[in-house]
Design a protein around this motif. Sequence first.
Motif, PDB file in Angstrom:
ATOM      1  N   ASP A  81       8.503   3.290  13.036  1.00 40.90           N
ATOM      2  CA  ASP A  81       8.080   2.082  12.338  1.00 40.90           C
ATOM      3  C   ASP A  81       7.643   0.992  13.308  1.00 40.90           C
ATOM      4  OD1 ASP A  81       8.635   3.399  10.034  1.00 40.90           O
ATOM      5  OD2 ASP A  81      10.379   2.203   9.464  1.00 40.90           O
ATOM      6  N   ASP A 248      16.187  -4.052   5.461  1.00 43.26           N
ATOM      7  CA  ASP A 248      15.090  -4.237   6.408  1.00 43.26           C
ATOM      8  C   ASP A 248      15.562  -4.509   7.832  1.00 43.26           C
ATOM      9  OD1 ASP A 248      13.141  -3.745   4.535  1.00 43.26           O
ATOM     10  OD2 ASP A 248      12.860  -5.849   3.997  1.00 43.26           O
ATOM     11  N   SER A 252      13.330   0.192   6.222  1.00 41.36           N
ATOM     12  CA  SER A 252      12.794  -0.225   4.933  1.00 41.36           C
ATOM     13  C   SER A 252      13.027   0.847   3.869  1.00 41.36           C
ATOM     14  CB  SER A 252      11.297  -0.501   5.053  1.00 41.36           C
ATOM     15  OG  SER A 252      10.592   0.718   5.280  1.00 41.36           O
ATOM     16  N   THR A 253      12.928   0.430   2.614  1.00 41.06           N
ATOM     17  CA  THR A 253      13.073   1.378   1.520  1.00 41.06           C
ATOM     18  C   THR A 253      11.965   2.429   1.564  1.00 41.06           C
ATOM     19  OG1 THR A 253      11.867  -0.169   0.098  1.00 41.06           O
ATOM     20  CG2 THR A 253      14.263  -0.226  -0.010  1.00 41.06           C
ATOM     21  N   GLY A 254      10.769   2.025   2.017  1.00 36.62           N
ATOM     22  CA  GLY A 254       9.675   2.980   2.125  1.00 36.62           C
ATOM     23  C   GLY A 254       9.961   4.089   3.118  1.00 36.62           C
ATOM     24  N   SER A 255      10.518   3.729   4.260  1.00 35.61           N
ATOM     25  CA  SER A 255      10.854   4.739   5.266  1.00 35.61           C
ATOM     26  C   SER A 255      12.007   5.613   4.798  1.00 35.61           C
ATOM     27  CB  SER A 255      11.198   4.060   6.594  1.00 35.61           C
ATOM     28  OG  SER A 255      10.041   3.466   7.155  1.00 35.61           O
ATOM     29  N   LEU A 257      12.592   6.383   1.682  1.00 34.53           N
ATOM     30  CA  LEU A 257      11.983   7.293   0.710  1.00 34.53           C
ATOM     31  C   LEU A 257      11.312   8.455   1.434  1.00 34.53           C
ATOM     32  CD1 LEU A 257      11.126   8.048  -2.164  1.00 34.53           C
ATOM     33  CD2 LEU A 257       9.151   6.546  -1.890  1.00 34.53           C
ATOM     34  N   GLU A 258      10.645   8.158   2.527  1.00 35.56           N
ATOM     35  CA  GLU A 258      10.009   9.206   3.330  1.00 35.56           C
ATOM     36  C   GLU A 258      11.057  10.164   3.885  1.00 35.56           C
ATOM     37  OE1 GLU A 258       6.855   9.496   7.088  1.00 35.56           O
ATOM     38  OE2 GLU A 258       7.567   7.550   6.371  1.00 35.56           O
ATOM     39  N   THR A 261      12.183  12.787   1.327  1.00 37.28           N
ATOM     40  CA  THR A 261      11.134  13.612   0.733  1.00 37.28           C
ATOM     41  C   THR A 261      11.099  14.960   1.457  1.00 37.28           C
ATOM     42  OG1 THR A 261       9.819  11.658   0.194  1.00 37.28           O
ATOM     43  CG2 THR A 261       8.675  13.778   0.229  1.00 37.28           C
ATOM     44  N   SER A 398      -0.509   2.668  -6.182  1.00 36.64           N
ATOM     45  CA  SER A 398      -0.365   1.252  -5.834  1.00 36.64           C
ATOM     46  C   SER A 398      -1.747   0.660  -5.569  1.00 36.64           C
ATOM     47  CB  SER A 398       0.523   1.079  -4.600  1.00 36.64           C
ATOM     48  OG  SER A 398      -0.065   1.707  -3.468  1.00 36.64           O
ATOM     49  N   LEU A 408       1.029   7.605  -4.731  1.00 34.99           N
ATOM     50  CA  LEU A 408       2.303   7.474  -4.036  1.00 34.99           C
ATOM     51  C   LEU A 408       3.111   8.762  -4.017  1.00 34.99           C
ATOM     52  CD1 LEU A 408       3.462   4.022  -5.478  1.00 34.99           C
ATOM     53  CD2 LEU A 408       2.326   4.479  -3.292  1.00 34.99           C
ATOM     54  N   GLU A 409       2.810   9.716  -4.868  1.00 34.65           N
ATOM     55  CA  GLU A 409       3.686  10.888  -4.989  1.00 34.65           C
ATOM     56  C   GLU A 409       2.919  12.044  -5.610  1.00 34.65           C
ATOM     57  OE1 GLU A 409       6.551   8.937  -7.338  1.00 34.65           O
ATOM     58  OE2 GLU A 409       5.232   8.756  -9.077  1.00 34.65           O
TER      59      GLU A 409
END
Length: 461
Positions: A81, A248, A252-255, A257-258, A261, A398, A408-409
Motif C-alpha cells: 500500500d 486505517d 484499509s478495509t479495501g486491502s 477485502l483483498e 479474496t 463503483s 468490484l467483484e
Amino acid sequence: MTTSEEELLPTTRRALLHRVAVAQVEGRAPSLVAAVVRGGRTVWHGARSCVDGNAPDDNVQYRIGSITKTFTAILVMRLRDEGVLDLGDPLEKHLPGTGVGEATIADLLAHTGGLAAESPGPWWERTPGTLRPELADVLGERPLRHPVGRRFHYSNPGYTVLGALVEELRGARWEEVLRREVLEPLGMHRTSTRPQAPHAGGWAVHPWADAMLPEPAEDLGRMAPAGQLWSTTGDLARFAAFLSQGDDRVLSTGSLLEMRTPTAPPETVDVAAGYAYCLGLEVRRSGGRLLVGHTGSLPGFLACLTISVEDDVAAVVLANCTSGPLVSAVGADLVRIVAEAEPRIPVPWRPLREVDASVLELAGQWYWGTHGFALRFTADGLASLEPLSGTGRRSRFSANGDGTWTGLEGYYAGELLRVVRRPNGSVSHLDVGSFVFTRQPYDEDAPVPGGVDPEGWRGIG
C-alpha cells in the motif's frame, strides 16, 4: 475492547458454554478458552480447565501457531500500500539470492510459490531455531517442490521468506516491525514472540490413556514469521474486530477485502471441503456460511480465529494440547450459535441523498442477448448489475466520476461499465467489458455485435 455479555441472551450464552465444555471433554484438552466478537466488541468469553477453579481468563497467553502468518501478511500488504513493492514483483527484485526468487510476493502470500511445506532437518516446531540460523538453512538445497504459481501447496518456509522480506525493506527485525506497525496501534499488548506470564503450558495428551506429557516451547528463530506468536483471547478478539472492520492506522478495509479474496487454485480435496486460501487468510464454507480467518498449531497448542463477515460475528478458540479438539469446528459452531440465535439486525434502509437524473435513467431492466439483468443504484453510491433469474454473473460497480463505473467483484471485477449515447443524447446501450447490454433483447436500434436479423422475431411457421 470491553466485554459486554449482557448483549447476548442467557440461552445463547449457555449454548456457547455448552459447546466449549463439550469440546474440552471430548477433545481431552487440559484447558480450552474461547471468545465471541460482534459489532467490534467481545460479547462473550468462556473457558474450561482440568484444574478446578482455575479456568483461564481472556488475559492468559496461548501459542497461536500459524495465525502468525496473517500478521506477517499484513506487514507485506502495508509495504504494498505504501508503494514499496507490488504483489506481482518477483521476490528476487527485493530479496535476491534466495534460490526461490522467481516466485512473486503474491505467490508466497497465497502458498503458490512452489516451496516445500516444511524446512529440511529435524522437526522445526520442536527444535530450537538456532539449528536454522540463516534463510538458506530454512530453505535447504532443494527449496522448490512444484512449478511456481501452478498449485496451492502450504509452505511454512514461504512465510519465513516473507518475514525476511519485511526485515530487508524495513531495516528492522520482523518482531520489531510487527510490534510498531500492528500490535501497538491495535492495542494488542498481550501478544508477543515469547511467552509472558500468565501463560498456559503446552501439553501432549496420550492418545490411549488420560496421561499428559509437557511439550517444549522452542524459539523458532528464522521460522518465527510462520508461527512464533503467543496471544490471548482478549487480544485476538481485537484482531478479529480489525480484520472485520479495518483500521486505517494499520490497513484499509479495501486491502483487508483483498486479503480475504481467494487467490490460490485449491486442490481437489480442498474444493470438496469448501476450503480456499487467500493472501494470508483462509476461507471455509461451513453450513452455508462463509468463514474467513486462520487456524494454528504448534506442539502443545491449537488455535482458531474465524469470522463470518456477513453475520458480523467472530470467534476465537485456544487450547493447550498437541491434538484433541477440532478448534476450527468449535469456532464455526460458536459463530453459528450466535448468528442463528440472535441474527444480525440490519441497519435501516435509507434512500440516496441526491438523485442524479442521468444516472436514474439507467436504472431498470437490461438485456445481454436474451439474458435479463437489473441495474440498481443504491444509497452507498454503488451500482449493482444482477441477473433477473437470480443465478449467473453479478457484480457491484463503483463510479469513476467521469460517467463510467468499475466492477468490484465477480466476473466483472476490474471491468469498465460505460454508457454509450446516441448523437441526440439518448442512451443507446451499456458497454460492460465489451458486452453490449440493451433495453430490449437484441434491440435493433443498438449496435448489437453480429447485427440483428432485419425480419425480427418470428414464430416457427
